[in-house]
Enzyme design. Structure first.
Site, short mmCIF file in Angstrom:
data_model
loop_
_atom_site.label_atom_id
_atom_site.label_comp_id
_atom_site.label_asym_id
_atom_site.label_seq_id
_atom_site.Cartn_x
_atom_site.Cartn_y
_atom_site.Cartn_z
N ARG A 20 0.81 -1.23 0.00
CA ARG A 20 0.00 0.00 0.00
C ARG A 20 0.84 1.28 0.00
O ARG A 20 0.32 2.38 -0.13
CB ARG A 20 -0.97 -0.01 1.19
CG ARG A 20 -2.14 -0.97 0.97
CD ARG A 20 -3.30 -0.60 1.83
NE ARG A 20 -3.12 -1.02 3.21
CZ ARG A 20 -3.45 -0.29 4.27
NH1 ARG A 20 -3.96 0.92 4.10
NH2 ARG A 20 -3.27 -0.74 5.48
N TYR A 105 8.07 -4.71 15.37
CA TYR A 105 7.79 -4.57 13.94
C TYR A 105 8.65 -3.43 13.39
O TYR A 105 8.73 -2.35 14.00
CB TYR A 105 6.33 -4.21 13.70
CG TYR A 105 5.32 -5.32 13.93
CD1 TYR A 105 5.72 -6.61 14.26
CD2 TYR A 105 3.96 -5.06 13.79
CE1 TYR A 105 4.78 -7.61 14.45
CE2 TYR A 105 3.02 -6.05 13.97
CZ TYR A 105 3.43 -7.33 14.32
OH TYR A 105 2.51 -8.31 14.51
N SER A 408 33.20 46.27 -6.15
CA SER A 408 32.17 45.43 -6.78
C SER A 408 32.70 44.76 -8.04
O SER A 408 33.59 45.28 -8.71
CB SER A 408 30.98 46.30 -7.15
OG SER A 408 30.43 46.86 -5.98
N ARG A 443 41.67 48.49 -14.88
CA ARG A 443 40.60 49.14 -15.61
C ARG A 443 41.06 49.62 -16.98
O ARG A 443 42.17 50.10 -17.14
CB ARG A 443 40.19 50.35 -14.80
CG ARG A 443 38.74 50.64 -14.88
CD ARG A 443 38.39 51.64 -13.83
NE ARG A 443 37.78 51.02 -12.66
CZ ARG A 443 37.48 51.70 -11.55
NH1 ARG A 443 37.79 52.98 -11.45
NH2 ARG A 443 36.89 51.09 -10.56
#
Ligand code: UD1
Ligand code: CA
Length: 458
Positions: A20, A105, A408, A443
């Site tokens: 089941r 069980y 960043s 840069r």
């Protein structure tokens, strides 16, 4: 070693298929609170300190054995499921010849230690002791049949019961304890002349009574202990029950839960004083939260230690990590295995940290990936910064010394070291070691073409 009473051996029946459940996974391997059903039963069995534990397996035997393999369990294989009595027969060759045998069980995971102790105690004088329960709806259970004096005479399975027997509300939980010395004989006397053509373990009751034995009866300390799992619905309902119990224990110990119905502890959660946990958090493995820790909604923590006063904001996922005191994590942080964050570290939104250390007070507040990095203290890592730790074949480390400020959108191509106190300008791609102090930039010159025109559609 404390001298133990008559040796105890535990037999766990776990051969059934669990049709089941409608699953390829053997029934006893379905997880409850993150752990296979059978593992729950084994854990409780171990607390009884038995001389041995034998699990009877059948369906998916190999998988079951592999999943819960531990040296203290011996296995017996029941190739065909011919009934609970037949299952115990398969265990006989694995059992020592003396003491008490306790039958459990594998699909009844919440059975409690106190209950089992009282049952084993009842059987310890060499009698059969059964665990029974009065229920409002006895359907599906074996019924306890008593004589006019109230003595147990037998257990009758529902499918074999007469109408009056079906009206009995005292049912068999399935758990029983009995003298090892009588077991072979009782099992040998079992037949399968019943509706299901099975060898019922429950028939040992009638056999013991025929031998003139008075059956001892005990009841579970809490009614839900004997609930079994036969379907996904029952599994879900046991999960809720177990989680409610755990939530109650947390509340009891002083933890504030925004909603005790919306926390899942799939392992061990240890909390200090004044811990607050908001809704829908999941704790897996071993999690330790220090005093005053706050875990916001929808966080998942697995194998994590969190220091005092730290705040984890919503939707953070933290795995196999140590986080110091007064740190701030998230919202939406992902902390991966092997990460150690010192006190007062901030790891903010959409930041992923993997196998890295952060020194005291260092921050990566937005949109960054920090992997295989050693970050000193007082470091600030700007938004969009990435450690390029993987060259397609090997992982390389990034070392960021104390007091470094990274602007960043910086790429740190590992292996690379950024010296103490250095500042890296936004947008830099760092491929060589950066000396301490100073400003490093990579840069290009910015230009504007004033005469440029946007293309137009023809
Ligand atoms: C059994 C009891 C019933 C009791 C009920 C409680 C018998 C005959 N009946 O019925 O009195 O009220 O439990 O839930 O014992 N198993 C095996 N091998 C087998 C058959 C079963 O290992 O051949 C295992 C199952 O995997 C399960 C346990 O034994 O863990 C119980 O089997 P199940 O079929 O659920 O027994 P019930 O018919 O419910
Ligand atoms: Ca059952």
């Amino acid at each position: 070693m404390t001298p133990t009473a008559p040796a105890l051996q535990v037999v766990i029946l776990a051969a059934g298929q669990g049709k089941r459940m409608r699953s390829d996974l053997p029934k006893v391997l379905h997880p409850l609170a993150g752990k296979p059903l059978l593992a729950h039963v084994l854990e409780t069995a171990r607390l009884l300190q038995p001389q041995g534990i034998c699990a009877v397996i059948g369906h998916g035997a190999e998988r079951v054995r592999d999943a819960v393999a531990t040296p203290d369990v011996v296995w017996a294989v029941q190739d065909e499921q011919l009934g609970t009595g037949h299952a115990v027969m398969q265990a006989l060759p694995r059992l020592a010849p003396e003491g008490t045998v306790l039958v459990l069980y594998g699909d009844v995971p919440l059975i409690g230690l106190t209950t089992l102790r009282s049952l084993v105690q009842a059987a310890s004088s060499g009698v059969l002791a059964i665990l029974t329960q009065e229920v409002a709806d006895p359907r599906g259970y074996g019924r306890i049949v008593r004589d006019a004096e109230g003595r147990v005479v037998k257990i009758v399975e529902e499918k074999d019961a007469t109408q009056p027997e079906r009206a009995i509300l005292e049912v068999n939980t399935g758990v029983m304890a009995m003298p090892r010395s009588r077991l072979d004989d009782w099992l040998r006397r079992l037949g399968n002349d019943n509706t299901q053509r099975e060898y019922y373990l429950t028939d040992v009751v009638a056999a013991a009574v025929a031998d003139g034995m008075a059956i001892e009866v005990r009841h579970p300390a809490a009614a839900h202990e004997c609930l079994g799992v036969n379907s996904k619905a029952e599994l879900a309902s046991l999960e809720r029950r177990l989680q409610m119990n755990r939530a109650s224990q947390l509340l009891e110990s002083g933890v504030t839960l925004a909603d005790p119905a919306r926390i899942d502890v799939r392992g061990e959660l240890a909390c200090g004083r004044d811990v607050f946990i908001d809704v829908n958090c999941i704790f897996e493995g071993r999690v330790t939260l220090g005093d005053g820790v706050r875990i916001a909604a929808n966080c998942i923590l697995r194998d994590v230690v969190v220091g005092d006063g730290t705040e984890v904001k919503p939707y953070s996922l933290i795995e196999e990590a140590r986080i110091g005191a007064r740190a701030r994590i998230g919202p939406y942080a992902r902390i991966r295995p092997g990460t150690e964050l010192a006190d007062e570290v901030h790891v903010g939104n959409f930041v992923e940290v993997k196998a890295s250390t952060f020194g005291r007070g260092s921050k990566a507040n937005h949109l960054a990936y920090v992997g295989d990095a050693s970050v000193g203290s007082g470091v600030n890592i700007g938004a969009g910064t990435i450690t390029c730790n993987y060259d397609g074949a090997q992982k390389h480390r990034t070392v960021i010394e104390d007091d470094v400020h990274i602007g960043s959108d910086v790429q740190l191509v590992a292996p690379v070291t950024v010296g103490k106190g250095a500042t890296i300008a936004a947008g830099a791609t760092i491929t060589k070691d950066v000396p301490p102090g100073g400003l490093t930039l990579t840069r290009k010159v910015q230009e504007t073409r004033a005469d440029w025109r946007r293309p137009r559609k023809k």
